[in-house]
Scaffold this motif. Structure first.
Motif, PDB file in Angstrom:
ATOM      1  N   GLN A   1       0.828  -1.208   0.000  1.00  0.00           N
ATOM      2  CA  GLN A   1       0.000   0.000   0.000  1.00  0.00           C
ATOM      3  C   GLN A   1       0.864   1.261   0.000  1.00  0.00           C
ATOM      4  OE1 GLN A   1      -2.540  -0.412   3.396  1.00  0.00           O
ATOM      5  NE2 GLN A   1      -3.948  -1.824   2.385  1.00  0.00           N
ATOM      6  N   LYS A   2       1.934   1.253   0.805  1.00  0.00           N
ATOM      7  CA  LYS A   2       2.810   2.421   0.870  1.00  0.00           C
ATOM      8  C   LYS A   2       3.492   2.671  -0.469  1.00  0.00           C
ATOM      9  CE  LYS A   2       3.835   2.437   5.791  1.00  0.00           C
ATOM     10  NZ  LYS A   2       4.870   2.259   6.821  1.00  0.00           N
ATOM     11  N   SER A   3       3.950   1.588  -1.121  1.00  0.00           N
ATOM     12  CA  SER A   3       4.623   1.763  -2.411  1.00  0.00           C
ATOM     13  C   SER A   3       3.637   2.286  -3.457  1.00  0.00           C
ATOM     14  CB  SER A   3       5.265   0.454  -2.871  1.00  0.00           C
ATOM     15  OG  SER A   3       4.276  -0.515  -3.127  1.00  0.00           O
ATOM     16  N   LYS A   4       2.390   1.819  -3.396  1.00  0.00           N
ATOM     17  CA  LYS A   4       1.368   2.291  -4.339  1.00  0.00           C
ATOM     18  C   LYS A   4       1.096   3.784  -4.114  1.00  0.00           C
ATOM     19  CE  LYS A   4      -2.047  -0.468  -5.775  1.00  0.00           C
ATOM     20  NZ  LYS A   4      -3.292  -1.241  -5.769  1.00  0.00           N
ATOM     21  N   GLU A   5       1.030   4.196  -2.838  1.00  0.00           N
ATOM     22  CA  GLU A   5       0.809   5.607  -2.533  1.00  0.00           C
ATOM     23  C   GLU A   5       1.968   6.470  -3.027  1.00  0.00           C
ATOM     24  OE1 GLU A   5       0.159   5.832   1.665  1.00  0.00           O
ATOM     25  OE2 GLU A   5      -1.771   4.793   1.551  1.00  0.00           O
TER      26      GLU A   5
ATOM     27  N   MET B   1       1.715   6.794  -6.805  1.00  0.00           N
ATOM     28  CA  MET B   1       0.653   7.717  -7.217  1.00  0.00           C
ATOM     29  C   MET B   1       1.068   9.165  -6.979  1.00  0.00           C
ATOM     30  SD  MET B   1      -1.640   6.029  -8.659  1.00  0.00           S
ATOM     31  CE  MET B   1      -2.838   7.322  -8.855  1.00  0.00           C
ATOM     32  N   LYS B   2       1.777   9.432  -5.894  1.00  0.00           N
ATOM     33  CA  LYS B   2       2.244  10.782  -5.601  1.00  0.00           C
ATOM     34  C   LYS B   2       3.219  11.241  -6.686  1.00  0.00           C
ATOM     35  CE  LYS B   2       4.536  13.469  -2.014  1.00  0.00           C
ATOM     36  NZ  LYS B   2       5.267  13.410  -0.746  1.00  0.00           N
TER      37      LYS B   2
ATOM     38  N   GLY C   1       4.198  14.040 -11.981  1.00  0.00           N
ATOM     39  CA  GLY C   1       4.713  13.895 -13.337  1.00  0.00           C
ATOM     40  C   GLY C   1       6.146  13.414 -13.393  1.00  0.00           C
ATOM     41  N   LYS C   2       6.587  12.687 -12.401  1.00  0.00           N
ATOM     42  CA  LYS C   2       7.972  12.229 -12.346  1.00  0.00           C
ATOM     43  C   LYS C   2       8.168  10.795 -12.793  1.00  0.00           C
ATOM     44  CE  LYS C   2       9.271  15.438  -8.700  1.00  0.00           C
ATOM     45  NZ  LYS C   2       9.801  15.586  -7.337  1.00  0.00           N
TER      46      LYS C   2
END
Length: 160
Positions: free
Chosen positions: A105-109, A112-113, A118-119
């Motif tokens: 979940q943390k890696s997905k967040e 998404m950030k 746009g990185k």
């Protein structure tokens, strides 16, 4: 026929300990579990102490126990915890699956950030695609405007 059938008797005869001896051992073990650092007071139990010391010495002498200290976890009685003794506020250890789920979940967040900033490569590709589409739409809008102006001018010339 000899004891043990045709082949003969092997080994020693079985020796059974008497119930009083077992009770003394159990009491000594409970005392050690309850008060491992407490010293024993010399009183009427001196006979029990001497007999338990003799038992401990004889027990240590037999087999490997005299050389290596063996602690059998099955021999100690399991003490059940009471509900009042349980510490509910203590942090609970997470299982492997729970830890992996949290990390996922943390890696997905994080992704998404970064994607919103746009990185990421996918975000860059999306932005490039959007820029191309915007340019195509602007060109199409200009063409429409030019065609409309041409039509208006043609119509105004025709009316005159």
């Amino acid at each position: 026929m000899p004891r043990g059938g045709k082949r003969g008797h092997k080994g020693r005869g079985k020796q059974f300990s008497n119930p009083e001896e077992i009770d003394r051992q159990m009491k000594a073990q409970k005392e050690l579990e309850e008060n491992p650092n407490a010293e024993k007071v010399d009183s009427a139990d001196s006979e029990d102490e001497s007999s338990s010391e003799d038992e401990n010495e004889s027990r240590k002498k037999c087999g490997v126990e005299g050389i290596i200290e063996i602690e059998n976890p099955n021999r100690m009685s399991q003490k059940s915890k009471k509900v009042a003794e349980l510490d509910v506020s203590a942090p609970r250890e997470l299982s492997r699956r729970e830890r992996e789920e949290i990390e996922k979940q943390k890696s997905k967040e994080r992704y998404m950030k970064l994607h919103l900033e746009g990185k990421t490569e996918q975000a860059r590709a999306d932005l490039a695609r959007l820029a191309i589409i915007k340019k195509q739409r602007e060109d199409a809008a200009k063409k429409r405007d030019d065609l409309k102006k041409d039509k208006d001018t043609d119509e105004s010339k025709a009316k005159r």
